[in-house]
Design an enzyme around this catalytic site. Structure first.
Site, PDB file in Angstrom:
ATOM      1  NE  ARG A  60      60.649  40.761 -14.714  1.00  0.00           N
ATOM      2  CZ  ARG A  60      59.497  41.232 -14.243  1.00  0.00           C
ATOM      3  NH1 ARG A  60      58.368  40.730 -14.646  1.00  0.00           N
ATOM      4  NH2 ARG A  60      59.480  42.229 -13.378  1.00  0.00           N
TER       5      ARG A  60
ATOM      6  CD  GLU B 275      55.087  55.444  -6.174  1.00  0.00           C
ATOM      7  OE1 GLU B 275      55.212  54.489  -6.972  1.00  0.00           O
ATOM      8  OE2 GLU B 275      54.644  56.566  -6.495  1.00  0.00           O
TER       9      GLU B 275
HETATM   10  P1  AMP Z   1      63.202  48.262  -7.304  1.00  0.00           P
HETATM   11  O1  AMP Z   1      63.130  47.492  -6.021  1.00  0.00           O
HETATM   12  O2  AMP Z   1      62.415  49.543  -7.265  1.00  0.00           O
HETATM   13  O3  AMP Z   1      64.621  48.457  -7.777  1.00  0.00           O
HETATM   14  O4  AMP Z   1      62.443  47.382  -8.403  1.00  0.00           O
HETATM   15  C1  AMP Z   1      63.072  46.301  -9.005  1.00  0.00           C
HETATM   16  C2  AMP Z   1      62.158  45.120  -9.154  1.00  0.00           C
HETATM   17  O5  AMP Z   1      60.869  45.493  -9.636  1.00  0.00           O
HETATM   18  C3  AMP Z   1      62.726  44.146 -10.157  1.00  0.00           C
HETATM   19  O6  AMP Z   1      62.536  42.810  -9.677  1.00  0.00           O
HETATM   20  C4  AMP Z   1      61.950  44.405 -11.436  1.00  0.00           C
HETATM   21  O7  AMP Z   1      61.640  43.195 -12.088  1.00  0.00           O
HETATM   22  C5  AMP Z   1      60.681  45.132 -10.994  1.00  0.00           C
HETATM   23  N1  AMP Z   1      60.438  46.396 -11.734  1.00  0.00           N
HETATM   24  C6  AMP Z   1      60.485  47.644 -11.216  1.00  0.00           C
HETATM   25  N2  AMP Z   1      60.202  48.583 -12.144  1.00  0.00           N
HETATM   26  C7  AMP Z   1      59.993  47.919 -13.301  1.00  0.00           C
HETATM   27  C8  AMP Z   1      59.686  48.319 -14.651  1.00  0.00           C
HETATM   28  N3  AMP Z   1      59.540  49.614 -14.995  1.00  0.00           N
HETATM   29  N4  AMP Z   1      59.565  47.352 -15.598  1.00  0.00           N
HETATM   30  C9  AMP Z   1      59.723  46.045 -15.272  1.00  0.00           C
HETATM   31  N5  AMP Z   1      60.005  45.601 -14.037  1.00  0.00           N
HETATM   32  C10 AMP Z   1      60.141  46.514 -13.045  1.00  0.00           C
END
Ligand code: AMP
Length: 177
Positions: A60, A97
């Site tokens: 995205r 996780e």
């Molecule tokens: P993080 O690495 O945990 O910060 O996760 C970020 C990535 O995971 C981004 O590319 C988001 O598109 C996706 N992502 C994580 N959590 C969500 C969520 N609750 N809703 C949509 N996309 C998420």
């Protein structure tokens, strides 16, 4: 006129697995005025920062990052999941996780010292964005900031980027995970 962007995000409980609320930006992208406003607001704090390139995170971040790059009249570089880029790559592995993931960038993505803005749709734990910062730095460029539509502040990603000296721009925040 500016509108509240929060109402353009579709929230899907228990997707893709139980306990996660998926924040779907496709509904925002479908809105001509919402999409434009989001891109304008993502760029706004960094206008005049001398950004030479936008790096968007798969997938995205490609849609938003492409539009941000166009707005700034600069080029676009893709940060992709492992194994997708056709040329020589640098890679960074990061913890999820459960298990780990890996992102890659082409070795010749930037001019030395080029100023880069990182773009994705959402920051949660910050694992993906921190890996993106490492990649951009390893590729010899300077990270000027990181811009996201959505922040999940309870998951602490913004603080992790701040600890790496990266200014963060987010437009909407949702409590919880
Ligand atoms: P993080 O690495 O945990 O910060 O996760 C970020 C990535 O995971 C981004 O590319 C988001 O598109 C996706 N992502 C994580 N959590 C969500 C969520 N609750 N809703 C949509 N996309 C998420």
């Amino acid at each position: 006129m500016a509108q509240p962007l929060e109402g353009l995000i579709r929230s899907l409980p228990d997707y893709p697995k139980k306990g996660i609320i998926f924040r779907d930006i496709t509904t925002l992208l479908q809105s001509p005025s919402g999409f434009r406003q989001a891109v304008d607001e993502m760029v706004q704090p960094f206008a005049g920062s001398g950004i030479g390139c936008v790096a968007g995170i798969e997938a995205r971040g490609f849609i938003l990052g492409g539009a941000v790059a166009h707005q700034l009249s600069v080029g676009f570089v893709a940060i992709r999941k492992k194994g997708k880029l056709p040329w020589q790559t640098l890679s960074v592995e990061y913890e999820l996780e459960y298990g780990s993931d890996e992102v890659e960038i082409h070795t010749d993505s930037f001019e030395p010292g080029q100023k880069v803005l990182i773009v994705d749709d959402l920051i949660a734990t910050g694992g993906t964005a921190c890996a993106a910062v490492q990649l951009v730095r390893q590729a010899g460029a300077e990270v000027v900031g990181a811009s996201f539509v959505i922040d999940l502040p309870d998951l602490g990603g913004r603080e992790k980027l701040a600890a790496m000296d990266v200014p963060v721009r987010t437009l909407i925040s949702f409590e919880g995970g």
